[in-house]
Design a protein around this motif. Structure first.
Motif, PDB file in Angstrom:
ATOM      1  N   LEU A 144      49.844   6.432  26.193  1.00 23.54           N
ATOM      2  CA  LEU A 144      49.181   5.217  26.652  1.00 23.54           C
ATOM      3  C   LEU A 144      47.805   5.566  27.200  1.00 23.54           C
ATOM      4  CD1 LEU A 144      52.130   3.659  28.682  1.00 23.54           C
ATOM      5  CD2 LEU A 144      51.275   2.836  26.489  1.00 23.54           C
ATOM      6  N   HIS A 145      46.858   4.679  26.960  1.00 27.68           N
ATOM      7  CA  HIS A 145      45.553   4.843  27.600  1.00 27.68           C
ATOM      8  C   HIS A 145      45.701   4.602  29.099  1.00 27.68           C
ATOM      9  CE1 HIS A 145      41.451   4.169  28.893  1.00 27.68           C
ATOM     10  NE2 HIS A 145      41.760   2.934  29.249  1.00 27.68           N
ATOM     11  N   LEU A 146      45.122   5.482  29.909  1.00 31.03           N
ATOM     12  CA  LEU A 146      45.140   5.379  31.357  1.00 31.03           C
ATOM     13  C   LEU A 146      43.761   4.969  31.846  1.00 31.03           C
ATOM     14  CD1 LEU A 146      46.473   5.985  34.184  1.00 31.03           C
ATOM     15  CD2 LEU A 146      45.515   8.290  33.945  1.00 31.03           C
ATOM     16  N   ASP A 147      43.695   3.891  32.603  1.00 30.26           N
ATOM     17  CA  ASP A 147      42.441   3.537  33.271  1.00 30.26           C
ATOM     18  C   ASP A 147      42.450   4.275  34.603  1.00 30.26           C
ATOM     19  OD1 ASP A 147      40.379   2.414  34.773  1.00 30.26           O
ATOM     20  OD2 ASP A 147      40.557   0.480  33.775  1.00 30.26           O
ATOM     21  N   ASP A 148      41.674   5.355  34.662  1.00 23.80           N
ATOM     22  CA  ASP A 148      41.731   6.227  35.831  1.00 23.80           C
ATOM     23  C   ASP A 148      40.652   5.921  36.865  1.00 23.80           C
ATOM     24  OD1 ASP A 148      39.612   7.134  34.335  1.00 23.80           O
ATOM     25  OD2 ASP A 148      40.229   9.236  34.301  1.00 23.80           O
ATOM     26  N   LYS A 149      40.151   4.690  36.869  1.00 25.41           N
ATOM     27  CA  LYS A 149      39.327   4.255  37.996  1.00 25.41           C
ATOM     28  C   LYS A 149      40.191   4.173  39.248  1.00 25.41           C
ATOM     29  CE  LYS A 149      37.720   0.239  36.972  1.00 25.41           C
ATOM     30  NZ  LYS A 149      38.564   0.006  35.812  1.00 25.41           N
ATOM     31  N   VAL A 150      39.560   4.360  40.375  1.00 22.55           N
ATOM     32  CA  VAL A 150      40.223   4.171  41.665  1.00 22.55           C
ATOM     33  C   VAL A 150      39.538   2.996  42.355  1.00 22.55           C
ATOM     34  CG1 VAL A 150      40.812   5.238  43.882  1.00 22.55           C
ATOM     35  CG2 VAL A 150      40.702   6.640  41.799  1.00 22.55           C
ATOM     36  N   LEU A 151      40.290   1.961  42.662  1.00 15.89           N
ATOM     37  CA  LEU A 151      39.751   0.774  43.315  1.00 15.89           C
ATOM     38  C   LEU A 151      40.265   0.721  44.750  1.00 15.89           C
ATOM     39  CD1 LEU A 151      40.166  -1.866  40.460  1.00 15.89           C
ATOM     40  CD2 LEU A 151      38.123  -0.543  41.059  1.00 15.89           C
ATOM     41  N   THR A 152      39.366   0.501  45.688  1.00 16.57           N
ATOM     42  CA  THR A 152      39.745   0.508  47.102  1.00 16.57           C
ATOM     43  C   THR A 152      40.764  -0.574  47.413  1.00 16.57           C
ATOM     44  OG1 THR A 152      37.586   1.405  47.727  1.00 16.57           O
ATOM     45  CG2 THR A 152      38.858   0.331  49.452  1.00 16.57           C
ATOM     46  N   GLN A 162      47.801   1.171  33.054  1.00 15.27           N
ATOM     47  CA  GLN A 162      48.003   1.697  31.705  1.00 15.27           C
ATOM     48  C   GLN A 162      47.969   0.568  30.695  1.00 15.27           C
ATOM     49  OE1 GLN A 162      51.785   3.652  32.684  1.00 15.27           O
ATOM     50  NE2 GLN A 162      50.901   5.590  32.018  1.00 15.27           N
ATOM     51  N   ASP A 163      47.491   0.904  29.514  1.00 13.55           N
ATOM     52  CA  ASP A 163      47.287  -0.066  28.446  1.00 13.55           C
ATOM     53  C   ASP A 163      48.613  -0.539  27.861  1.00 13.55           C
ATOM     54  OD1 ASP A 163      46.040  -1.574  26.527  1.00 13.55           O
ATOM     55  OD2 ASP A 163      44.670   0.011  25.921  1.00 13.55           O
ATOM     56  N   ALA A 164      48.561  -1.722  27.244  1.00  7.47           N
ATOM     57  CA  ALA A 164      49.722  -2.246  26.509  1.00  7.47           C
ATOM     58  C   ALA A 164      49.850  -1.598  25.136  1.00  7.47           C
ATOM     59  CB  ALA A 164      49.596  -3.759  26.360  1.00  7.47           C
ATOM     60  N   ASP A 165      48.729  -1.112  24.593  1.00 10.57           N
ATOM     61  CA  ASP A 165      48.689  -0.643  23.207  1.00 10.57           C
ATOM     62  C   ASP A 165      48.804   0.878  23.121  1.00 10.57           C
ATOM     63  OD1 ASP A 165      48.081  -3.283  22.993  1.00 10.57           O
ATOM     64  OD2 ASP A 165      46.201  -3.013  21.906  1.00 10.57           O
ATOM     65  N   SER A 166      49.425   1.329  22.051  1.00  9.49           N
ATOM     66  CA  SER A 166      49.413   2.741  21.666  1.00  9.49           C
ATOM     67  C   SER A 166      49.101   2.793  20.175  1.00  9.49           C
ATOM     68  CB  SER A 166      50.767   3.400  21.937  1.00  9.49           C
ATOM     69  OG  SER A 166      51.115   3.310  23.285  1.00  9.49           O
ATOM     70  N   ASP A 167      48.141   3.609  19.810  1.00  8.83           N
ATOM     71  CA  ASP A 167      47.712   3.706  18.412  1.00  8.83           C
ATOM     72  C   ASP A 167      47.369   2.320  17.856  1.00  8.83           C
ATOM     73  OD1 ASP A 167      48.275   6.421  18.609  1.00  8.83           O
ATOM     74  OD2 ASP A 167      50.306   6.170  17.821  1.00  8.83           O
TER      75      ASP A 167
END
Length: 679
Positions: free
Chosen positions: A400-408, A319-324
């Motif tokens: 929060l922005h979610l990086d929804d990639k899945v990394l093995t 999840q990102d550090a930034d909001s808005d």
């Protein structure tokens, strides 16, 4: 035209509306650069990177910068989490030329991928003695037109230097590296020198958790019977969980602290940090039985289940550090907000306990923390209802922005932590979550030939798996085997170890390359051994092969493990503390070895498994390897570990066969008997 709109990476999609004519890394961009005889502007980052956002807003959303890039460069965007091979190659250039690295990574290079300028974040305009991006681009634009050969010669020289240096670094492993105990002692001494006795951790601000340092210190402390090293690890764990690095409202840890006392974090949260920190708190709980460590591990897992888990049990990146557009906005509070949510009396009590004041501790607002509280251990496990109310409230303020990639690789670390969590705490939900994540990887991130993909998002797996994917997932599978004792997991681990050897092994000089024979060939082929924020693939490979050699009893894996250990010892000798994850394998090699083969006629193996887990958790000073044989799994277990066919199943009940350092004893009916016998 921006070419990122059809990409799958959250980071690339964040730049899909830029006025810059971005290309993803690939043949199209390099072919266009070659045809148009233009230099390449390469920008590498990831979606939860704060300074990547800053540079994007300042420069890549700016029409003036875009005009120069579109006129005179071919611009390429790379998500470092999707292409760690590309990132590793150009980060090596950056560190060689500037002495440091980080993200965003800024590279200018020729169409044949030879870099002649490398840096990290650049402001749009020059100030405080630092060249701005616009000035740099215009300078390169002018030089490319009027003195191109000089730029190309510089790129050739840089590449030649790094290739020569790489060959010298990865020469034949020296037999002298077998003096292994010196490595662990030197690593402990180096960490002691850098240790902050007041606030825990190592060095000054910014401070990174680096959980593998703590795991090493805890196990080294048991190995040499010196409590000081355990105190170093405990003090660090305590100070981190008291401070703002830990999210007291929603659980989980941020990536690092900007200050010495762990109060003000860089607020992004990453899956791999939380997996490794959960593992560290579980280790501390196993050794000390202090409930606060168990609570920290549980709250970290709870955070991951609530925020970073997909519908099929997969784990997302972070999840990102930034909001808005504001760093930390999601996490901070004013006293008035607290009292509005909890009521005046409860709110005042909460503010007092968690150091929430009118003046604030972060830009006029407050990061809840327990720093300095004398009875923090009790307080840490309290206020569940209040924290849940504040958690739900802050979710209504902003997201929060979610990086929804899945990394093995990162999912492999999470499987490892959850399997350990089940073995130590007995919580079945952790085992189920680990199995779900394993099933997701097998169903969605595995090729027809049995190999792994690196990344998955929105139904699409991409990029051939790299060393870290194989090694971390292998460690996860082996830990999951020792949690569930499903023989199929051992067989799958053996298959992946063989694929890893085929794709990545340097048969001449030892060790494993970062990317495999099935991947795109880059201008360098790194062989990383240093354990940074993430442990290196070579360190994880050493741990996996060592464990696999013991569990399978197969000579082929024993030979691979010995070869990898020798290679890693030769690499670690210059700075042992920079290889702390590998040194866990070294400590396991130095420790008393105990092989436990449990054979049972019972169809319900819960009691036998629980006894195995309990014994292993209570004896972290030993290197324990556990197998469980039943009538149902005997055939598959014999395929994975042929020596187990020699152990007869009892007509009823359970027997434990114990071997210590190669010497076996008569079977016992309970592991408690082994503690009363003199072997």
């Amino acid at each position: 035209m921006n070419h990122l709109k059809t990409e799958n990476s959250p980071y690339l999609l964040q730049h899909a509306e830029n006025p810059v004519d971005w290309y993803p890394w690939g043949k199209e961009a390099f072919q266009k650069a070659s045809e148009e005889k233009k230099p390449i502007f390469l920008s590498i980052g990831y979606s939860t990177c704060h300074w990547c956002h800053v540079m994007a807003h300042e420069s890549f959303e700016d029409e003036e910068v875009a005009a120069v890039l579109n006129r005179s460069f071919i611009s390429i965007k790379v998500d470092r989490e999707e292409r760690p091979d590309v990132d590793a190659v150009y980060m090596e250039f950056c560190q060689a030329l500037t002495g440091s690295g980080g993200w965003p990574l800024t590279v200018i290079m020729s169409p044949d991928q030879q870099p002649f300028y490398v840096d990290t974040y650049l402001p749009k305009n020059s100030h405080y003695g630092k060249m701005g991006l616009l000035a740099l681009l215009e300078a390169v634009e002018n030089r490319w037109k009027n003195d191109r050969s000089r730029l190309l010669d510089a790129g050739d020289q840089i590449t030649r230097y790094l290739k020569d240096n790489s060959e010298s670094k990865f020469g034949e492993a020296s037999p002298a590296a077998s003096h292994s105990e010196r490595l662990t002692a030197q690593a402990a001494a180096e960490l002691h020198t850098a240790y902050d006795s007041k606030w825990g951790g190592f060095g000054n601000a910014p401070k990174f958790p680096i959980p593998h340092n703590l795991l090493f210190l805890m196990r080294y402390s048991k190995r040499v019977k010196n409590d000081w090293f355990m105190e170093m690890a405990e003090n660090t764990l305590v100070k981190m969980v008291q401070g703002g690095l830990f999210d007291h409202i929603g659980g989980g840890f941020s990536r690092y602290s900007t200050d010495r006392q762990w109060l003000v974090p860089h607020f992004e949260k990453m899956l791999y940090d939380n997996a490794l920190l959960a593992l560290s708190f579980l280790e501390a709980y196993s050794i000390t039985q202090k409930t606060e460590y168990k609570t920290a591990a549980r709250r970290t897992f709870h955070y991951i289940f609530r925020e970073l888990t997909g519908s099929q049990g997969e784990f997302f990146c972070g999840q990102d550090a930034d909001s808005d557009g504001v760093e930390g906005k999601y996490y901070v509070f004013t006293p008035e907000e607290i009292k509005k949510v909890l009521g005046t009396k409860s709110g005042e009590d909460f503010c007092h306990k968690y150091h929430i004041s009118v003046s604030g501790n972060f830009e006029g607002k407050n990061i809840p923390n327990l720093t300095g509280n004398s009875n923090w251990e009790t307080q840490f496990s309290q206020d569940a209802e209040e924290k849940e109310s504040l958690y739900q409230y802050r979710r209504t303020r902003c997201r929060l922005h979610l990086d929804d990639k899945v990394l093995t690789a990162w999912n492999g670390l999470m499987i490892l932590a959850l399997a350990k969590g089940y073995s130590v705490l007995g919580d079945l939900s952790y085992l189920r979550a680990a199995i779900q994540a394993k099933n997701f990887i097998e169903d969605n991130m595995t090729s027809r030939s049995g190999g792994l993909f690196l990344s998955w998002r929105n139904g699409t797996a991409s990029v051939p798996g790299q060393l870290g994917d194989y090694a971390c997932y292998l460690c996860g599978l082996l830990s999951l085997y020792e949690a569930s004792f499903e023989a199929e997991l051992l067989l799958r681990a053996e298959e992946l170890a063989q694929i890893m050897q085929k794709l990545f092994e340097d048969t001449r000089e030892g060790g494993y390359y970062l990317y495999g024979q099935d991947s795109e060939t880059l201008i360098l082929r790194p062989k990383e051994t240093y354990d940074g924020a993430l442990p290196s693939g070579n360190s994880m490979a050493a741990i996996a092969l060592q464990k696999l050699a013991h569990l399978s009893g197969k000579e082929a894996f024993r030979a691979l493990a010995e070869k990898q250990m020798l290679f890693m010892r030769s690499r670690a000798k210059e700075r042992p503390s920079g290889h702390s994850m590998f040194l866990l394998a070294q400590l396991a090699e130095e420790a008393p070895v105990m092989d436990v083969i449990c054979v049972t006629a019972d169809t319900d193996t819960k009691q036998a498994a629980a006894e195995l887990h309990d014994y292993s958790s209570r004896h972290p000073e030993q290197s324990i390897h556990m197998l469980l044989k039943t009538p149902e799994n005997a055939a598959k277990l014999a395929e994975a570990a042929p020596f187990t066919s020699e152990y007869p199943l009892p007509p009823s009940g359970t027997l434990y066969y114990i071997c210590r350092n190669g010497a076996c004893s008569a079977p016992v009916y309970s592991l408690e008997e082994t503690e009363s016998r003199n072997y």
